[in-house]
Motif scaffolding. Structure first.
Motif, PDB file in Angstrom:
ATOM      1  N   LEU A 198       7.693  -7.472  12.995  1.00 29.97           N
ATOM      2  CA  LEU A 198       6.981  -7.237  11.744  1.00 29.97           C
ATOM      3  C   LEU A 198       5.624  -6.620  12.076  1.00 29.97           C
ATOM      4  N   VAL A 199       5.293  -5.533  11.373  1.00 31.05           N
ATOM      5  CA  VAL A 199       4.022  -4.838  11.605  1.00 31.05           C
ATOM      6  C   VAL A 199       3.311  -4.679  10.260  1.00 31.05           C
ATOM      7  N   ARG A 200       2.039  -5.102  10.214  1.00 32.99           N
ATOM      8  CA  ARG A 200       1.244  -5.022   8.980  1.00 32.99           C
ATOM      9  C   ARG A 200      -0.028  -4.230   9.288  1.00 32.99           C
ATOM     10  N   PHE A 201      -0.400  -3.360   8.347  1.00 32.81           N
ATOM     11  CA  PHE A 201      -1.480  -2.410   8.608  1.00 32.81           C
ATOM     12  C   PHE A 201      -2.741  -2.730   7.799  1.00 32.81           C
ATOM     13  N   ASP A 202      -3.861  -2.241   8.298  1.00 32.09           N
ATOM     14  CA  ASP A 202      -5.162  -2.365   7.643  1.00 32.09           C
ATOM     15  C   ASP A 202      -5.233  -1.315   6.528  1.00 32.09           C
ATOM     16  N   THR A 203      -5.055  -1.743   5.287  1.00 36.63           N
ATOM     17  CA  THR A 203      -4.969  -0.805   4.175  1.00 36.63           C
ATOM     18  C   THR A 203      -6.318  -0.203   3.793  1.00 36.63           C
ATOM     19  N   THR A 204      -7.416  -0.685   4.401  1.00 41.16           N
ATOM     20  CA  THR A 204      -8.705  -0.036   4.163  1.00 41.16           C
ATOM     21  C   THR A 204      -8.842   1.247   4.992  1.00 41.16           C
ATOM     22  N   VAL A 205      -7.941   1.421   5.966  1.00 43.08           N
ATOM     23  CA  VAL A 205      -8.016   2.566   6.862  1.00 43.08           C
ATOM     24  C   VAL A 205      -6.794   3.468   6.730  1.00 43.08           C
ATOM     25  N   VAL A 206      -5.632   2.859   6.554  1.00 43.52           N
ATOM     26  CA  VAL A 206      -4.397   3.628   6.575  1.00 43.52           C
ATOM     27  C   VAL A 206      -3.458   3.129   5.479  1.00 43.52           C
ATOM     28  N   ALA A 229      -3.342  19.970  -4.317  1.00 41.25           N
ATOM     29  CA  ALA A 229      -4.795  19.777  -4.382  1.00 41.25           C
ATOM     30  C   ALA A 229      -5.172  18.346  -4.714  1.00 41.25           C
ATOM     31  N   ALA A 230      -4.319  17.652  -5.471  1.00 34.71           N
ATOM     32  CA  ALA A 230      -4.653  16.289  -5.875  1.00 34.71           C
ATOM     33  C   ALA A 230      -3.402  15.444  -5.836  1.00 34.71           C
ATOM     34  N   ALA A 231      -3.575  14.154  -5.598  1.00 30.65           N
ATOM     35  CA  ALA A 231      -2.443  13.232  -5.580  1.00 30.65           C
ATOM     36  C   ALA A 231      -1.904  13.045  -6.983  1.00 30.65           C
ATOM     37  N   PRO A 232      -0.591  12.881  -7.146  1.00 25.34           N
ATOM     38  CA  PRO A 232      -0.028  12.630  -8.475  1.00 25.34           C
ATOM     39  C   PRO A 232      -0.584  11.348  -9.074  1.00 25.34           C
ATOM     40  N   THR A 233      -0.580  11.291 -10.404  1.00 25.78           N
ATOM     41  CA  THR A 233      -1.046  10.095 -11.105  1.00 25.78           C
ATOM     42  C   THR A 233      -0.245   8.889 -10.661  1.00 25.78           C
ATOM     43  N   GLY A 234      -0.952   7.786 -10.455  1.00 25.55           N
ATOM     44  CA  GLY A 234      -0.264   6.553 -10.096  1.00 25.55           C
ATOM     45  C   GLY A 234       0.021   6.412  -8.622  1.00 25.55           C
ATOM     46  N   SER A 235      -0.575   7.281  -7.790  1.00 29.33           N
ATOM     47  CA  SER A 235      -0.283   7.223  -6.362  1.00 29.33           C
ATOM     48  C   SER A 235      -1.329   6.430  -5.581  1.00 29.33           C
ATOM     49  N   GLY A 236      -2.115   5.638  -6.280  1.00 25.81           N
ATOM     50  CA  GLY A 236      -3.128   4.841  -5.616  1.00 25.81           C
ATOM     51  C   GLY A 236      -2.520   3.765  -4.753  1.00 25.81           C
ATOM     52  N   PRO A 237      -3.339   3.033  -4.020  1.00 30.02           N
ATOM     53  CA  PRO A 237      -2.830   2.048  -3.072  1.00 30.02           C
ATOM     54  C   PRO A 237      -2.130   0.898  -3.784  1.00 30.02           C
ATOM     55  N   PRO A 238      -0.822   0.648  -3.524  1.00 31.16           N
ATOM     56  CA  PRO A 238      -0.108  -0.423  -4.186  1.00 31.16           C
ATOM     57  C   PRO A 238      -0.217  -1.750  -3.464  1.00 31.16           C
ATOM     58  N   PHE A 239      -0.882  -1.791  -2.285  1.00 27.47           N
ATOM     59  CA  PHE A 239      -0.879  -2.995  -1.484  1.00 27.47           C
ATOM     60  C   PHE A 239      -2.305  -3.442  -1.213  1.00 27.47           C
ATOM     61  N   PRO A 240      -2.576  -4.747  -1.324  1.00 26.29           N
ATOM     62  CA  PRO A 240      -3.927  -5.238  -1.028  1.00 26.29           C
ATOM     63  C   PRO A 240      -4.198  -5.180   0.465  1.00 26.29           C
ATOM     64  N   ALA A 241      -5.493  -5.177   0.784  1.00 22.20           N
ATOM     65  CA  ALA A 241      -5.871  -5.176   2.196  1.00 22.20           C
ATOM     66  C   ALA A 241      -5.580  -6.542   2.804  1.00 22.20           C
ATOM     67  N   PRO A 242      -4.730  -6.601   3.874  1.00 24.95           N
ATOM     68  CA  PRO A 242      -4.429  -7.880   4.487  1.00 24.95           C
ATOM     69  C   PRO A 242      -5.525  -8.314   5.446  1.00 24.95           C
ATOM     70  N   ALA A 243      -5.592  -9.596   5.712  1.00 28.08           N
ATOM     71  CA  ALA A 243      -6.538 -10.097   6.704  1.00 28.08           C
ATOM     72  C   ALA A 243      -6.015  -9.787   8.095  1.00 28.08           C
ATOM     73  N   ARG A 244      -6.911  -9.431   8.989  1.00 23.68           N
ATOM     74  CA  ARG A 244      -6.507  -9.104  10.369  1.00 23.68           C
ATOM     75  C   ARG A 244      -6.261 -10.409  11.127  1.00 23.68           C
ATOM     76  N   SER A 245      -5.081 -10.486  11.753  1.00 20.07           N
ATOM     77  CA  SER A 245      -4.762 -11.697  12.519  1.00 20.07           C
ATOM     78  C   SER A 245      -5.337 -11.592  13.916  1.00 20.07           C
ATOM     79  N   SER A 246      -5.459 -12.721  14.541  1.00 19.50           N
ATOM     80  CA  SER A 246      -6.016 -12.727  15.893  1.00 19.50           C
ATOM     81  C   SER A 246      -4.972 -12.291  16.905  1.00 19.50           C
TER      82      SER A 246
END
Length: 416
Positions: A110-118, A399-416
């Motif tokens: 399982l791989v989870r990403f930092d949604t504030t960056v990617v 030139a622009a992202a389609p409507t509704g293409s914003g981030p659908p996932f909250p930023a997860p906490a980084r695990s140690s």
């Protein structure tokens, strides 16, 4: 443009599990997604995903969330040209299809990403680019015939171009539009198959006296030789596990193995492919063309008066498959069922009128399914062509992202 190692983008990574096959104290039920389940889950089929019992304390860190990616890290085979590194993006509509928590299998991570960056789906397309380009093989080592993906080395060595989030989402919008259309086609095919399987079960359960299945179906029938200059070839990896359509094949001079023609059904006869459901229906050949395939296929062909789709649904039938599995013989890990033993099966003779009606509906459905699969192959080819160009920044974007293409996932906490 900034290129960053995946280690800087991943906030949580955890190996999967397998648990136990029975309920015991301190364990809860889970669904366990294996690499072999990735294609089925994408198309909306979750019934074949194993349900197991996992230790309660191990579920939370392994539990899959929307926006996660599952990465296959073991199970490939260099000898067969099959690498690890396949991945599955878990969109918001995946998990509601399961009645229990979902975890990856022990051969996945399982791989989870930092949604504030990617954007998680952008990172997933980076993994697809890595797999399609063959770079995944650079992170493998070989152990006892099984390829293992060196996850730590991948995290440090695999670099992802990380443009601003707005550009990432525009890239995702282009690629996901293709993937969404592919998924829609796959779900239509899945719905067709579910309806026809139910009709087959009703047909097989209301017939007359029980007769040998060989009254209706030939096993490994005689087939004209293929063109010695070259013929279509289907290997075991191309045989699907949950739908009829065979998506890929190669072309090569015939060198033995199985022979088949349009209207035949291919059934894997060796472990674990038989248990995993590897079965396909042949409908991609030219008229009167003979193809070849793995010597580990059984070829099933309808006898005159029997719809050609009938053997396919028999091969998918739990009772017949259970019979074939019980008849397997050989050394551990190399067990297989012979055509003679698989054919030693009895079935209720279907009513001729109902059989003919089933054939008409199945024929029309399979024709539409073949057209959908042809479109899927074209869409996949287009996606796989533009994917590396977009990920490298060489393909122009809207030139622009389609409507509704914003981030659908909250930023997860980084695990140690």
């Amino acid at each position: 443009m900034t290129r960053r190692p995946y280690r800087e983008l991943v906030v949580h990574a955890r190996g999967g599990g397998w648990g136990t096959d029975r309920e015991i104290d301190g364990h809860d039920p889970v669904a366990v997604i294996r690499g072999t389940d990735f294609a089925a889950v994408r198309s909306g089929r979750t019934d074949a995903v194993p349900r197991r019992w996992e230790k309660r304390s191990l579920i939370a860190p392994r539990r899959v969330r929307p926006g996660d990616v599952l990465l296959e890290i073991s199970g490939g085979s260099a000898a067969r040209g099959q690498t690890t590194g396949r991945s599955l993006f878990v969109g918001p509509d995946v998990l509601p299809a399961f009645e229990v928590p979902v975890i990856p299998a022990s051969f996945c991570r399982l791989v989870r990403f930092d949604t504030t960056v990617v954007d998680p789906r952008y990172a997933y397309y980076g993994l697809r680019d890595m797999y399609l380009s063959g770079r995944a093989g650079d992170y493998e080592n070989q152990s006892t015939g099984i390829s293992n993906f060196q996850f730590g080395r991948f995290l440090d060595a695999e670099l992802l171009r990380v443009p601003p989030l707005d550009e990432q989402r525009r890239i995702v919008a282009v690629l996901s539009a293709l993937d969404d259309k592919i998924e829609i086609n796959d779900r239509v095919v899945t719905a067709y198959e579910d309806l026809l399987r139910a009709e087959f079960e009703a047909l097989a359960g209301t017939g007359g006296a029980r007769v040998p299945v060989t009254d209706l179906i030939e096993f490994n029938p005689r087939t004209a030789p293929p063109d010695p200059a070259g013929a279509p070839y289907v290997d075991m990896a191309a045989l699907p596990t949950h739908v009829a359509g065979i998506r890929s094949w190669s072309h090569r001079p015939p060198r033995g193995g199985s022979r088949f023609r349009n209207g035949d059904t291919l059934l894997a006869r060796i472990t674990p492919c038989l248990e995993n459901g590897k079965t396909g229906y042949v409908d991609f050949l030219a008229p009167d063309e003979t193809a070849t395939g793995s010597g580990e296929f059984l070829v099933l062909r309808a006898r005159p008066g029997v719809p050609p789709q009938f053997p396919y649904f028999l091969a998918r039938d739990d009772r017949f498959r259970g019979h074939a599995v019980r008849k397997m013989a050989g050394s551990s890990g190399r067990q297989r069922v012979s055509a003679t033993d698989a054919a030693d099966f009895r079935i209720s003779a279907p009513d001729p009128q109902r059989l003919a009606a089933f054939g008409e509906r199945a024929g029309a459905a399979f024709a539409h399914m073949a057209a959908l699969l042809t479109e899927v192959r074209a869409l996949e080819a287009l996606r796989d062509t533009v994917l590396p160009e977009l990920m490298a920044g060489r393909q122009p974007l809207p030139a622009a992202a389609p409507t509704g293409s914003g981030p659908p996932f909250p930023a997860p906490a980084r695990s140690s």
